[in-house]
Each structure stands twice: as C-alpha cells, then as structure tokens.
Design a protein around this motif. Structure first.
Motif: not given
Length: 100
Positions: A1-17
């Motif tokens: 990928m050649k900048p510029p571009y966007y990153a969506v950063i999704f961080t999570s803690i799961r309760t149910n697997i």
C-alpha cells in the motif's frame, strides 16, 4: 500500500467465544474484501484482540460502517461477544518495513 491511506484499528476484549463468532468474523473479512476502498486487513488475538483494516479514504470507511451485514455483526458483538471494544481511525502518512 502506498500512503496516504487510512487504518481502522479495532481492539476488543471478548466475553463469549462460540462457533458463531468465528463464522461471523470470517464472513465480515470476506465481505470487507468486496467493499470499494478496502486495501487489506491484519488481525491478532491473545487477551486483547486487535484487527486493523486499511482503507483508501474516509468515505470507504463510512460505507463499510453502514453495511447492513456489518451492522448485524456490530449488534451481535455488543449483545453477545464483547466486554468492550474501541475503534480508532488513523491516517497513515508514511510506511516502511523490513523483510529478511
């Protein structure tokens, strides 16, 4: 990928697997790949899950956020799978890497 571009950063803690989570995660990744402006995705999970998806522009991210199947996954995540999550959107202006 050649900048510029966007990153969506999704961080999570799961309760149910459960099997439904894995099925939905695969479905969402496959669906995201079909969206205009999608550039790629990286994901890792231990105690905290991190998924970073890459997009060409903010409009592409907005359209993905409003995708009906993605909205269904978001609703299920809130009601069933996550204790908490955070979404961050960042503009990537520069990129470099090392490969042996």
């Amino acid at each position: 990928m050649k900048p510029p571009y966007y990153a969506v950063i999704f961080t999570s803690i799961r309760t149910n697997i459960d099997d439904d989570y894995a099925i939905m995660a695969t479905k969402m990744e496959n669906l995201a790949k079909l969206q205009d402006g999608f550039l790629g995705v990286e994901s890792a999970r231990n105690e905290i899950g991190i998924t970073v998806s890459y997009w060409k522009d903010l409009e592409s991210i907005k359209n993905w956020k409003q995708n009906l199947d993605h909205l269904e996954a978001q609703t299920k995540g809130i009601s069933t799978w996550y204790e908490n999550y955070t979404v961050r959107i960042a503009l990537i202006e520069r990129e470099y890497s090392f490969n042996k």
